[in-house]
Enzyme design. Sequence first.
Site, PDB file in Angstrom:
ATOM      1  N   HIS A   1      -9.646   1.020  -7.521  1.00 60.11           N
ATOM      2  CA  HIS A   1      -8.622   1.674  -6.710  1.00 60.11           C
ATOM      3  C   HIS A   1      -7.213   1.200  -7.056  1.00 60.11           C
ATOM      4  CE1 HIS A   1     -11.988   1.816  -3.454  1.00 60.11           C
ATOM      5  NE2 HIS A   1     -12.164   2.742  -4.377  1.00 60.11           N
TER       6      HIS A   1
ATOM      7  N   TYR B   1      -8.007  -8.995   2.232  1.00 60.23           N
ATOM      8  CA  TYR B   1      -6.910  -8.913   1.278  1.00 60.23           C
ATOM      9  C   TYR B   1      -5.604  -8.523   1.938  1.00 60.23           C
ATOM     10  CZ  TYR B   1      -8.246  -3.908   0.899  1.00 60.23           C
ATOM     11  OH  TYR B   1      -8.584  -2.606   1.156  1.00 60.23           O
TER      12      TYR B   1
END
Length: 181
Positions: free
Chosen positions: A62, A131
């Site tokens: 991604h 994250y």
Amino acid sequence: MNVQPTKIPEVFIVEPQVFGDDRGFFYESFNHKKFESSVGRPVNFVQDNHSRSVKGVLRGLHYQIGKPQGKLVRVVSGSVLDVAVDIRRSSPFFGQWVSVELSAENKRQLWVPEGFAHGFLVLSEAAEFLYKTTDYYDQPSERCILWSDADLMIDWNCVESPILSAKDASGTSLSNAELFE
């Protein structure tokens, strides 16, 4: 905090200093001042994300083209094989990738700067993945490169076929992807 460059100099492995004894452990998972000093430039994180996936799930590759995101990634439960791919056409490392095992046990983090596609494969029975990002999620900017792209030849160490979302199963090839200059 110990910062190690990978074979792509802008991608770093971050190893915290862990203080442990028979009661457990403590470590500083993020320090803005130390992180910017290590990266060598200002970095402003604006969003934290948390995902949980079962063994064999592969998420990626991604990236966001219009609103690129740098990501500081880590695992707090389980283990993953984490992969960053340089998709900056002007980079001497264009099309190259690095992989690092991140786990709750090793407490490593990976800095994946803007201009990279990112993905991970869950190695343990389940994994929780955290994250920080330097820009907000923006669905119109989101892109996906096929995890199994023959031009990239990423060694995912898959014994079986990974579990994929529809989006990840239909990613585009690097040669047809919208990329960074």
